[in-house]
Design an enzyme around this catalytic site. Structure first.
Site, mmCIF file in Angstrom:
data_model
loop_
_atom_site.group_PDB
_atom_site.id
_atom_site.type_symbol
_atom_site.label_atom_id
_atom_site.label_comp_id
_atom_site.label_asym_id
_atom_site.label_seq_id
_atom_site.Cartn_x
_atom_site.Cartn_y
_atom_site.Cartn_z
ATOM 1 N N SER A 495 0.847 -1.184 0.000
ATOM 2 C CA SER A 495 0.000 0.000 0.000
ATOM 3 C C SER A 495 0.895 1.251 0.000
ATOM 4 O O SER A 495 1.698 1.414 -0.918
ATOM 5 C CB SER A 495 -0.959 -0.036 1.192
ATOM 6 O OG SER A 495 -1.999 0.892 1.038
ATOM 7 N N ASP A 581 -8.428 -5.097 -6.273
ATOM 8 C CA ASP A 581 -8.047 -3.975 -5.409
ATOM 9 C C ASP A 581 -8.478 -2.689 -6.099
ATOM 10 O O ASP A 581 -7.867 -2.263 -7.072
ATOM 11 C CB ASP A 581 -6.534 -3.971 -5.178
ATOM 12 C CG ASP A 581 -6.098 -2.894 -4.210
ATOM 13 O OD1 ASP A 581 -6.946 -2.095 -3.767
ATOM 14 O OD2 ASP A 581 -4.903 -2.849 -3.872
ATOM 15 N N HIS A 613 -7.228 -5.628 -1.697
ATOM 16 C CA HIS A 613 -6.032 -4.968 -1.156
ATOM 17 C C HIS A 613 -5.291 -5.896 -0.193
ATOM 18 O O HIS A 613 -4.172 -5.610 0.200
ATOM 19 C CB HIS A 613 -6.465 -3.678 -0.453
ATOM 20 C CG HIS A 613 -5.379 -2.651 -0.314
ATOM 21 N ND1 HIS A 613 -4.651 -2.175 -1.377
ATOM 22 C CD2 HIS A 613 -4.902 -1.995 0.774
ATOM 23 C CE1 HIS A 613 -3.784 -1.272 -0.953
ATOM 24 N NE2 HIS A 613 -3.899 -1.154 0.342
#
Length: 636
Positions: A495, A581, A613
């Protein structure tokens, strides 16, 4: 006597050498403990243990009870849990029961507009919020319903009938998003009553009160523009909730608000921290809460003086190198909590407020851990380039020998604003990384809760600034140790941590020998154009990329954009990307992999088409771990 001593020492040596280290396969055999609550008599905890099955590619759950005073667990059937636990969705007077369900509220699908074309796969949108997290908007929204608790065949009543809004909130909200009032006359629920593009650019959830007699709804927090969440009533009937002030800022300071005799009191306004969860004491005189502090999550308390002149005081209740990250319930002088550390997954503990001691109640994985040689972790405080003191966690391999040299990984946390504490992940697992022979360096860089709000906020609109210096300060400081192999440094993260790996790949000046980036932001401009929660990018980048007169925003899309440093990439990189995602969409990983390949850099793409994600399926999780360590073995 000497012979006996010699035999004892030999036996101890054999036992030590027989211990194994944590592996990906072992990690995915650990039971995952979830508390369900305390029984109606207050004497027993009911909980669930989900154990992944790699062969079946799913998790299987078992249910147990255990006394709040400790003892042996007893396995029960899932159906028994409903008999043992109070149902918070039943009204206090026992007449009604709450539930939630998806309701079709808008036309989106081709067949919604053209019923005769019922095989059409078309989707038609007039605004944003057309997809969220890992799901496309099909025209349905979550709504809260109430019905007679027993005996009635009448249809449940939709308290949000016709509204294109969600309660519970998507994607993660559950029945914690709605509660009964103590008098059973109204329902309080959380909703962000915005639609389409307005929904995508705002965080403004509110608390709404629906009166079951008049069938009317009132906004209780209309004046607040940020998040209002987690409603609960005190033992004295005072509505309490968590609140963030600023619209669009998902990582704002989270405070405890109490509505007392028409006055809204912020109990944690003067305290320099952010609340995660809370629970009232049985007498209504205190609120217990959890929050990050100095690289851990601990239990705190704050007194409730009402509108008297008595000062509001926040006190830290627990301390130590562990996380107390959830309050299950209170039982007499004991608070039942979830506790974890870098070497141990979640278990249920009891904390005695008078004795100030913990008792471990569930011991789901103790036998497994007893067979393992576990890593050690250390606190280290590093001076940053702007003269601040920064906590850095250093995790050392099992049976660490300071006379040897070890390959070392810089771990970059996601968020970008999230606490880096004593957490235990089933993917980014420090204990597992160290058990494979790597030292792990995990800095509490800017953007970490637990070091004051100013430290947390400094990363906003400065993604590629001071925080990158923080990372390099951490790895450079630890690299001074003789046991660090300076020729074998790696950098990993997901991320915002993936963004960090992409960014550092262009500015690291040959410090690192390899990179791993999972679901990382590679191109801030295309990220702005494809992510679903647009409020995040507006806040963190300072505006849109087309706003040429906005110097702050332009810096986010140029100076702080990893794509602009690809010409300096010269290091192998593994790129991992989830196909579902929508927070950091697939194009980010594709752009990065294509750039690396076309520049002739050793690179690999691990694509997980059905993952979002995160990585949730057991077999995908094992592939993730194996590829992660395979890549490190190849390149480090």
């Amino acid at each position: 006597m000497k012979k006996i001593l010699f035999l004892i020492l030999c036996t101890m040596g054999i036992a030590a050498s027989a211990q194994q280290v944590l592996t990906p396969e072992t990690l995915w055999k650990l039971g995952r403990v979830s508390p369900l609550g305390i029984t109606k008599d207050g004497k027993t905890i009911v909980y669930k243990v989900a154990t992944p099955s790699v062969a079946e590619n799913k998790s299987n759950s078992k249910f147990y009870t255990i006394p709040v005073t400790a003892g042996n667990p007893i396995e029960i059937e899932e159906a028994q849990t409903k008999e043992l636990l109070s149902n918070k969705n039943v009204s206090p007077d026992g007449i009604y029961i709450l539930s939630d369900a998806e309701v079709k509220t808008e036309s989106v699908l081709g067949k919604d507009f053209y019923p005769e074309l019922d095989q059409s796969e078309a989707q038609i949108y007039d605004g944003l919020d057309y997809r969220h997290w890992d799901t496309w908007n099909n025209g349905t929204h979550n709504h809260v319903f109430y019905a007679l608790n027993k005996g009635s065949k009448a249809a449940p009543i939709d308290i949000m009938k016709g509204e294109p809004y969600d309660a519970p909130q998507k994607p993660f909200g559950g029945d914690e998003d709605y509660i009964w009032s103590p008098d059973s006359k109204s329902i309080v629920y959380v909703s962000k009553k915005k639609f389409g593009t307005a929904y995508a650019i705002s965080t403004n959830t509110d608390l709404y009160q629906y009166n079951i007699e008049t069938k009317t709804t009132k906004n209780l927090t209309e004046e607040n523009l940020g998040y209002d969440t987690n409603p609960a009533f005190s033992p004295n009937g005072d509505l309490t909730w968590l609140q963030m002030k600023r619209d669009g800022y998902e990582a704002d300071k989270n405070d405890i608000i109490v509505s007392f005799k028409g006055i809204k009191i912020n109990l944690t306004a003067a305290w320099d921290g952010s609340v995660e969860s809370f629970k009232w004491s049985a007498d209504g005189k205190k609120v217990y809460f959890t929050a990050a502090i100095d690289g851990t999550i601990q239990l705190f308390e704050v007194n409730f003086p009402g509108v008297t002149k008595i000062a509001v005081t926040v006190k830290q209740v627990t301390s130590g190198d562990f996380d107390v990250h959830a309050i299950v319930d209170l039982s007499g002088d004991n608070i039942i909590v979830m506790r974890t550390d870098m070497n141990h997954a979640d278990e249920i503990y009891s904390y005695n407020l008078k004795k100030k001691t913990f008792t471990q109640l569930t011991k789901t994985n103790n036998e497994m851990y007893a067979s393992l040689a576990l890593p050690k972790y250390e606190r280290r405080y590093v001076t940053t380039t702007d003269g601040k003191k920064m906590l850095v966690w250093v995790i050392l391999p099992p049976n660490f020998d300071k006379t040897k040299k070890y390959p070392t990984l810089l771990y970059c946390q996601g968020g970008p604003q999230s606490p880096l504490t004593q957490f235990y992940s089933f993917r980014w697992n420090f204990s597992l990384m160290a058990s494979q022979g790597y030292i792990v360096v995990a800095p509490n860089r800017r953007g970490m809760y637990g070091h004051g709000q100013a430290w947390n906020e400094q990363i906003s609109k400065d993604w590629g600034g001071q925080v990158m210096d923080d990372y390099l300060s951490a790895i450079d400081d630890v690299s001074k140790e003789n046991y660090v192999d300076k020729t074998r440094l790696g950098c990993v993260g997901a991320s915002y941590g993936g963004y960090s790996a992409f960014f550092l790949a262009g500015i690291h000046n040959n410090r690192f020998k390899t990179f791993i980036a999972h679901d990382g932001v590679f191109n801030t401009q295309s990220m702005f154009g494809t992510t679903e929660e647009v409020f995040f990018n507006y806040w963190d980048f300072g505006g849109a990329y087309w706003d040429k007169n906005n110097a702050v925003a332009q810096k986010g899309y140029t100076t702080f954009n990893p794509i602009n440093y690809v010409d300096k990439w010269n290091t192998p990189i593994l790129i991992i990307q989830g196909g579902k995602d929508y927070r950091v969409p697939i194009g980010q990983g594709q752009e990065a992999f294509q750039a690396a390949q076309l520049r002739g850099i050793k690179s690999r793409l691990l694509y997980l088409p059905e993952e979002n994600h995160w990585v949730l399926k057991p077999q995908n999780g094992i592939v993730w771990q194996r590829e992660f360590y395979k890549w490190l073995k190849e390149t480090l």
